[in-house]
Design a protein around this motif. Structure first.
Motif, PDB file in Angstrom:
ATOM      1  N   SER A  90      30.074  41.827  44.003  1.00 22.10           N
ATOM      2  CA  SER A  90      31.499  42.684  44.007  1.00 22.10           C
ATOM      3  C   SER A  90      32.208  40.978  44.357  1.00 22.10           C
ATOM      4  CB  SER A  90      31.696  43.788  44.773  1.00 22.10           C
ATOM      5  OG  SER A  90      31.244  43.285  45.649  1.00 22.10           O
ATOM      6  N   VAL A  91      33.785  40.979  44.050  1.00 22.20           N
ATOM      7  CA  VAL A  91      34.634  40.133  44.971  1.00 22.20           C
ATOM      8  C   VAL A  91      35.807  40.462  45.222  1.00 22.20           C
ATOM      9  CG1 VAL A  91      35.898  38.068  44.328  1.00 22.20           C
ATOM     10  CG2 VAL A  91      33.915  38.421  42.678  1.00 22.20           C
ATOM     11  N   SER A  92      35.563  39.645  46.932  1.00 21.77           N
ATOM     12  CA  SER A  92      36.733  39.845  47.410  1.00 21.77           C
ATOM     13  C   SER A  92      38.054  38.986  47.165  1.00 21.77           C
ATOM     14  CB  SER A  92      35.705  40.703  49.111  1.00 21.77           C
ATOM     15  OG  SER A  92      35.279  38.962  49.196  1.00 21.77           O
ATOM     16  N   ASN A  93      38.025  37.720  47.174  1.00 26.85           N
ATOM     17  CA  ASN A  93      38.774  37.017  47.447  1.00 26.85           C
ATOM     18  C   ASN A  93      38.048  36.147  46.048  1.00 26.85           C
ATOM     19  OD1 ASN A  93      40.799  35.607  47.843  1.00 26.85           O
ATOM     20  ND2 ASN A  93      39.091  33.632  48.367  1.00 26.85           N
TER      21      ASN A  93
ATOM     22  N   GLY B   5      32.406  38.973  32.784  1.00 30.14           N
ATOM     23  CA  GLY B   5      31.797  39.039  31.329  1.00 30.14           C
ATOM     24  C   GLY B   5      33.244  39.605  30.821  1.00 30.14           C
ATOM     25  N   THR B   6      33.095  40.388  30.270  1.00 28.09           N
ATOM     26  CA  THR B   6      33.799  41.265  29.359  1.00 28.09           C
ATOM     27  C   THR B   6      34.938  42.244  30.235  1.00 28.09           C
ATOM     28  OG1 THR B   6      32.007  42.622  28.626  1.00 28.09           O
ATOM     29  CG2 THR B   6      32.434  41.067  27.611  1.00 28.09           C
ATOM     30  N   GLU B   7      34.327  42.926  30.754  1.00 27.78           N
ATOM     31  CA  GLU B   7      35.371  43.264  31.887  1.00 27.78           C
ATOM     32  C   GLU B   7      36.683  42.279  32.987  1.00 27.78           C
ATOM     33  OE1 GLU B   7      32.940  46.419  33.961  1.00 27.78           O
ATOM     34  OE2 GLU B   7      31.378  44.955  33.550  1.00 27.78           O
ATOM     35  N   PRO B   8      37.819  42.968  32.635  1.00 29.24           N
ATOM     36  CA  PRO B   8      38.671  42.565  34.020  1.00 29.24           C
ATOM     37  C   PRO B   8      38.361  42.193  35.556  1.00 29.24           C
ATOM     38  CG  PRO B   8      39.555  44.162  32.727  1.00 29.24           C
ATOM     39  CD  PRO B   8      38.351  44.047  32.048  1.00 29.24           C
ATOM     40  N   LEU B   9      38.251  41.430  36.488  1.00 25.93           N
ATOM     41  CA  LEU B   9      38.162  41.346  37.606  1.00 25.93           C
ATOM     42  C   LEU B   9      38.896  42.127  38.621  1.00 25.93           C
ATOM     43  CD1 LEU B   9      36.215  39.865  39.447  1.00 25.93           C
ATOM     44  CD2 LEU B   9      37.820  38.493  39.463  1.00 25.93           C
ATOM     45  N   LEU B  10      37.576  43.258  39.279  1.00 23.63           N
ATOM     46  CA  LEU B  10      38.736  43.827  40.605  1.00 23.63           C
ATOM     47  C   LEU B  10      38.245  43.436  41.458  1.00 23.63           C
ATOM     48  CD1 LEU B  10      38.819  47.478  38.960  1.00 23.63           C
ATOM     49  CD2 LEU B  10      41.019  45.581  38.708  1.00 23.63           C
ATOM     50  N   LEU B  11      39.489  43.454  42.913  1.00 20.61           N
ATOM     51  CA  LEU B  11      38.456  42.770  43.799  1.00 20.61           C
ATOM     52  C   LEU B  11      38.209  44.100  44.239  1.00 20.61           C
ATOM     53  CD1 LEU B  11      41.601  39.927  45.228  1.00 20.61           C
ATOM     54  CD2 LEU B  11      40.057  39.575  43.926  1.00 20.61           C
ATOM     55  N   GLU B  12      37.152  44.154  45.071  1.00 21.92           N
ATOM     56  CA  GLU B  12      36.437  45.235  46.089  1.00 21.92           C
ATOM     57  C   GLU B  12      36.485  46.690  45.405  1.00 21.92           C
ATOM     58  OE1 GLU B  12      36.157  44.279  49.444  1.00 21.92           O
ATOM     59  OE2 GLU B  12      37.384  42.848  49.745  1.00 21.92           O
ATOM     60  N   GLU B  13      36.529  46.199  43.691  1.00 22.44           N
ATOM     61  CA  GLU B  13      36.369  48.152  43.549  1.00 22.44           C
ATOM     62  C   GLU B  13      35.315  47.784  42.434  1.00 22.44           C
ATOM     63  OE1 GLU B  13      40.310  49.581  42.251  1.00 22.44           O
ATOM     64  OE2 GLU B  13      40.930  49.147  44.086  1.00 22.44           O
TER      65      GLU B  13
ATOM     66  N   LEU C 208      37.970  25.763  44.489  1.00 16.17           N
ATOM     67  CA  LEU C 208      37.999  26.808  44.378  1.00 16.17           C
ATOM     68  C   LEU C 208      37.125  27.937  45.529  1.00 16.17           C
ATOM     69  CD1 LEU C 208      36.025  28.722  40.993  1.00 16.17           C
ATOM     70  CD2 LEU C 208      34.774  28.597  43.318  1.00 16.17           C
ATOM     71  N   SER C 209      37.850  29.104  45.420  1.00 15.83           N
ATOM     72  CA  SER C 209      36.656  29.800  46.482  1.00 15.83           C
ATOM     73  C   SER C 209      36.853  31.760  46.223  1.00 15.83           C
ATOM     74  CB  SER C 209      37.729  30.270  47.288  1.00 15.83           C
ATOM     75  OG  SER C 209      37.696  31.186  48.738  1.00 15.83           O
ATOM     76  N   LEU C 210      35.464  31.636  46.423  1.00 17.28           N
ATOM     77  CA  LEU C 210      34.773  32.656  45.653  1.00 17.28           C
ATOM     78  C   LEU C 210      34.382  33.240  47.029  1.00 17.28           C
ATOM     79  CD1 LEU C 210      33.516  34.165  42.747  1.00 17.28           C
ATOM     80  CD2 LEU C 210      31.985  34.354  44.887  1.00 17.28           C
ATOM     81  N   THR C 211      34.382  34.809  47.518  1.00 14.97           N
ATOM     82  CA  THR C 211      33.599  35.290  48.317  1.00 14.97           C
ATOM     83  C   THR C 211      33.412  36.780  47.645  1.00 14.97           C
ATOM     84  OG1 THR C 211      35.979  35.896  49.728  1.00 14.97           O
ATOM     85  CG2 THR C 211      34.616  34.131  50.763  1.00 14.97           C
TER      86      THR C 211
END
Length: 246
Positions: free
Chosen positions: A63-66, A43-51, A152-155
């Motif tokens: 949340s996104v880990s990868n 959305g409007t936020e930078p993507l941060l892994l795990e956090e 594409l890989s998203l976990t």
């Protein structure tokens, strides 16, 4: 004698013009470069892994880990509508926490106002994993049960209305190779400037909507088949957008 003096005078007067013309020719670059920078967003936020914790278009939290995906066959299209530059060996593996930029080199001097690119790996290269660079299987984007690549890989993890669990989206298959054309807000004129930067954003939320709204309670994984096709339709519509040219 008089004629000789006149010729010398004309030569002296013309010399500055000749030097200026030569200087102009030398100042015009034969080729240029374009660096593409990609910021992954939710959305409007930078993507941060795990956090980071985000809200999907259907209202689930996740949340996104990868996150990894292939951008390939990048082309610049001139203002007259003809494709005039194609990056050779154009396979770029973009990864949150890894590579998020790459440079196009030796672009013929000209004016370009569109970028064409694909998400995925074209059919010619998708049926062999005996390859190098970003297509090297050690990048963990080759299927371990079939020949070919995950485009594409998203976990990650999610909490929906009725359940919670893990997200595992691995999209592949020739049908899910999607070509996208992006208009530039400002034309790239490599006759006037030899180097440009193009800033893009990739919005993970757009993977889960437009045209297919993804409810994680209903679909929280996919590889081949209907689920992967739905995500591919979504990433060909709004996942990537141009922010600025500079």
């Amino acid at each position: 004698m008089k004629n000789t003096l006149i010729r010398l005078l004309l030569l002296v007067l013309a010399l500055p013009l000749l030097l200026t013309a030569c200087s102009d020719d030398n100042d015009t670059p034969a080729t240029g470069t374009l660096q593409l920078n990609i910021q992954n967003m939710a959305g409007t936020e930078p993507l941060l892994l795990e956090e980071g914790t985000y809200t999907s278009p259907s209202g689930d939290t996740y949340s996104v880990s990868n996150l990894k995906y292939y951008i390939s066959n990048v082309k610049l299209i001139s203002s007259n509508g003809q494709t005039t530059f194609a990056e050779p060996e154009s396979y770029q593996l973009i990864a949150q926490g890894g590579k998020t930029s790459f440079e196009l080199k030796d672009i013929p001097a000209g004016t370009y106002d569109k970028v064409e690119l694909a998400i995925g790996v074209d059919e010619t290269h998708n049926h062999s994993i005996d390859q190098e660079g970003d297509l090297d299987p050690s990048n963990e984007m080759a299927w371990d049960w079939d020949t070919g690549y995950k485009f594409l890989s998203l976990t990650g993890a999610y909490t929906g209305d009725t359940r919670s669990g893990v997200l595992v989206f691995h999209v592949g298959g020739d049908a899910n190779y999607k070509t996208i054309t992006l208009d530039l807000p400002m034309a790239i004129n490599l006759r006037e400037q030899a180097a440009y930067e193009l800033n893009l954003q990739a919005d993970v939320n757009e993977l889960f909507q437009g045209p297919n709204l993804i409810d994680f309670d209903v679909m929280n994984s996919g590889g081949h088949g209907t689920g992967a096709n739905m995500l591919a339709e979504n990433y060909s519509n709004g996942f990537l957008k141009v922010v600025e040219v500079k």
